[in-house]
Design a protein around this motif. Structure first.
Motif, PDB file in Angstrom:
ATOM      1  N   GLY A 118      33.880  34.183  38.111  1.00  0.00           N
ATOM      2  CA  GLY A 118      32.832  35.190  38.164  1.00  0.00           C
ATOM      3  C   GLY A 118      33.067  36.240  39.235  1.00  0.00           C
ATOM      4  O   GLY A 118      34.102  36.242  39.921  1.00  0.00           O
ATOM      5  N   PRO A 119      32.106  37.152  39.394  1.00  0.00           N
ATOM      6  CA  PRO A 119      32.253  38.220  40.387  1.00  0.00           C
ATOM      7  C   PRO A 119      32.465  37.706  41.809  1.00  0.00           C
ATOM      8  O   PRO A 119      33.198  38.322  42.589  1.00  0.00           O
ATOM      9  N   GLY A 120      31.834  36.577  42.162  1.00  0.00           N
ATOM     10  CA  GLY A 120      32.052  36.033  43.504  1.00  0.00           C
ATOM     11  C   GLY A 120      33.494  35.668  43.738  1.00  0.00           C
ATOM     12  O   GLY A 120      34.060  35.937  44.806  1.00  0.00           O
ATOM     13  N   GLY A 121      34.128  35.054  42.744  1.00  0.00           N
ATOM     14  CA  GLY A 121      35.542  34.717  42.863  1.00  0.00           C
ATOM     15  C   GLY A 121      36.421  35.944  42.898  1.00  0.00           C
ATOM     16  O   GLY A 121      37.413  36.000  43.644  1.00  0.00           O
TER      17      GLY A 121
ATOM     18  N   ALA B 168      26.453  44.318  43.586  1.00  0.00           N
ATOM     19  CA  ALA B 168      26.571  44.708  42.178  1.00  0.00           C
ATOM     20  C   ALA B 168      25.885  43.709  41.264  1.00  0.00           C
ATOM     21  O   ALA B 168      25.935  42.497  41.506  1.00  0.00           O
ATOM     22  N   PRO B 169      25.272  44.183  40.186  1.00  0.00           N
ATOM     23  CA  PRO B 169      24.718  43.263  39.191  1.00  0.00           C
ATOM     24  C   PRO B 169      25.835  42.524  38.471  1.00  0.00           C
ATOM     25  O   PRO B 169      26.885  43.104  38.168  1.00  0.00           O
ATOM     26  N   ALA B 170      25.620  41.253  38.213  1.00  0.00           N
ATOM     27  CA  ALA B 170      26.660  40.442  37.570  1.00  0.00           C
ATOM     28  C   ALA B 170      27.048  40.996  36.205  1.00  0.00           C
ATOM     29  O   ALA B 170      28.180  40.805  35.752  1.00  0.00           O
ATOM     30  N   SER B 171      26.129  41.691  35.569  1.00  0.00           N
ATOM     31  CA  SER B 171      26.381  42.199  34.223  1.00  0.00           C
ATOM     32  C   SER B 171      27.182  43.492  34.210  1.00  0.00           C
ATOM     33  O   SER B 171      27.548  43.978  33.137  1.00  0.00           O
ATOM     34  N   GLY B 172      27.476  44.066  35.384  1.00  0.00           N
ATOM     35  CA  GLY B 172      28.079  45.391  35.421  1.00  0.00           C
ATOM     36  C   GLY B 172      29.588  45.429  35.431  1.00  0.00           C
ATOM     37  O   GLY B 172      30.177  46.513  35.297  1.00  0.00           O
ATOM     38  N   TRP B 173      30.240  44.300  35.571  1.00  0.00           N
ATOM     39  CA  TRP B 173      31.672  44.310  35.823  1.00  0.00           C
ATOM     40  C   TRP B 173      32.522  44.681  34.618  1.00  0.00           C
ATOM     41  O   TRP B 173      33.706  44.988  34.759  1.00  0.00           O
ATOM     42  N   GLU B 174      31.927  44.694  33.422  1.00  0.00           N
ATOM     43  CA  GLU B 174      32.668  45.138  32.240  1.00  0.00           C
ATOM     44  C   GLU B 174      32.433  46.616  31.939  1.00  0.00           C
ATOM     45  O   GLU B 174      32.989  47.147  30.985  1.00  0.00           O
ATOM     46  N   HIS B 175      31.609  47.296  32.765  1.00  0.00           N
ATOM     47  CA  HIS B 175      31.450  48.737  32.622  1.00  0.00           C
ATOM     48  C   HIS B 175      32.725  49.454  33.053  1.00  0.00           C
ATOM     49  O   HIS B 175      33.503  48.952  33.862  1.00  0.00           O
ATOM     50  N   LYS B 176      32.924  50.661  32.550  1.00  0.00           N
ATOM     51  CA  LYS B 176      34.063  51.472  32.983  1.00  0.00           C
ATOM     52  C   LYS B 176      33.857  51.888  34.437  1.00  0.00           C
ATOM     53  O   LYS B 176      32.738  52.210  34.851  1.00  0.00           O
ATOM     54  N   ALA B 177      34.939  51.912  35.212  1.00  0.00           N
ATOM     55  CA  ALA B 177      34.877  52.253  36.635  1.00  0.00           C
ATOM     56  C   ALA B 177      35.058  53.751  36.814  1.00  0.00           C
ATOM     57  O   ALA B 177      36.176  54.276  36.790  1.00  0.00           O
TER      58      ALA B 177
ATOM     59  N   GLU C  79      49.918  44.495  36.844  1.00  0.00           N
ATOM     60  CA  GLU C  79      49.791  43.946  38.192  1.00  0.00           C
ATOM     61  C   GLU C  79      50.225  42.492  38.252  1.00  0.00           C
ATOM     62  O   GLU C  79      50.501  41.857  37.231  1.00  0.00           O
ATOM     63  N   THR C  80      50.275  41.982  39.479  1.00  0.00           N
ATOM     64  CA  THR C  80      50.615  40.590  39.758  1.00  0.00           C
ATOM     65  C   THR C  80      49.368  39.746  39.984  1.00  0.00           C
ATOM     66  O   THR C  80      49.267  38.615  39.522  1.00  0.00           O
ATOM     67  N   ILE C  81      48.423  40.291  40.712  1.00  0.00           N
ATOM     68  CA  ILE C  81      47.246  39.542  41.158  1.00  0.00           C
ATOM     69  C   ILE C  81      46.162  39.538  40.088  1.00  0.00           C
ATOM     70  O   ILE C  81      45.813  40.585  39.534  1.00  0.00           O
ATOM     71  N   ARG C  82      45.637  38.348  39.798  1.00  0.00           N
ATOM     72  CA  ARG C  82      44.533  38.178  38.861  1.00  0.00           C
ATOM     73  C   ARG C  82      43.481  37.276  39.491  1.00  0.00           C
ATOM     74  O   ARG C  82      43.804  36.410  40.314  1.00  0.00           O
ATOM     75  N   ALA C  83      42.242  37.469  39.084  1.00  0.00           N
ATOM     76  CA  ALA C  83      41.172  36.541  39.441  1.00  0.00           C
ATOM     77  C   ALA C  83      40.817  35.710  38.211  1.00  0.00           C
ATOM     78  O   ALA C  83      40.828  36.226  37.090  1.00  0.00           O
TER      79      ALA C  83
END
Length: 213
Positions: free
Chosen positions: A96-99, A28-37, A87-91
């Motif tokens: 970043g996306p790798g984490g 995935a592109p690093a810039s895509g993670w704030e897009h709607k899923a 939820e309980t789990i957070r990153a």
């Protein structure tokens, strides 16, 4: 492909689903993670956290000496924003996306380990029916496959999981789903994400996690 005769869903199946999902999401592109899923109202980052949280929560249900049959292990839950996943789990955002994907991988590994080591006669609570380790493996696979579909749509990635894996979890959790259609298309239909020929997209759905007779 025709559906095979039902066979048990295993920890190895779950491990394969998580591995394939991670291999796709790492593209995935690093810039895509704030897009709607996909069709969800969550971002791709939130959806990946939610998937990790699902896998963690299923592992937790099997992780206590006497698994609860009347509720979930009472971890604290919160949402970062109105309408976001609870939820309980957070990153850590700074990782970043790798984490984020490390968190997802670790939660998947926890569930794989619990499915592999929990005796098959053990039962633990789920809202769709108290289940056994095989059932929690199947639920974890469905969560992984369909949320990776949501993520792939939001991130602009191709995602088609193995048909035999889809067929096994359909046989375990969706006994009323059609068996003459493509297993992946059928799983998307069964989880309210697509139409099938002659079958409109579902507006509500559930699985049946109680062990099969």
């Amino acid at each position: 492909m025709p559906f095979p005769e039902p066979s048990p869903v295993t920890a190895d199946d779950l491990g394969e689903a998580v591995r394939l999902a991670l291999a796709t999401l790492r593209e995935a592109p690093a810039s895509g993670w704030e897009h709607k899923a996909g069709s969800l109202e969550w971002t791709c980052w939130e959806t990946a956290e939610h998937l990790g949280d699902d896998l963690f929560a299923y592992a937790a249900q099997l992780g206590v000496r006497t698994p609860p049959l009347d509720g979930y292990v009472p971890f604290a839950l919160e949402s970062r924003r109105p309408g976001g996943p609870v939820e309980t789990i957070r990153a850590q955002p700074a990782a970043g996306p790798g984490g984020l994907l490390q968190v997802l991988e670790a939660c998947g590994a926890l569930l794989v380990a619990m499915v592999r080591t929990t005796p098959p006669e053990v039962r633990a609570h789920h809202g769709f029916g108290a289940s056994d380790p095989e059932g929690f493996a199947a639920m974890g696979i469905v969560e992984t496959l369909v949320h990776t579909h949501d993520l792939a749509e939001g991130l602009g990635l191709a995602w088609t999981p193995p048909a035999d894996l889809c067929a096994r979890v359909l046989a375990r959790l969706f006994p009323d789903a059609p068996r003459e259609t493509d297993p992946w298309a059928t799983l998307l239909w069964a989880t309210g994400r697509a139409e099938l020929p002659g079958r409109p997209r579902l507006t509500s759905w559930r699985w049946y996690s109680a062990p099969r007779p």
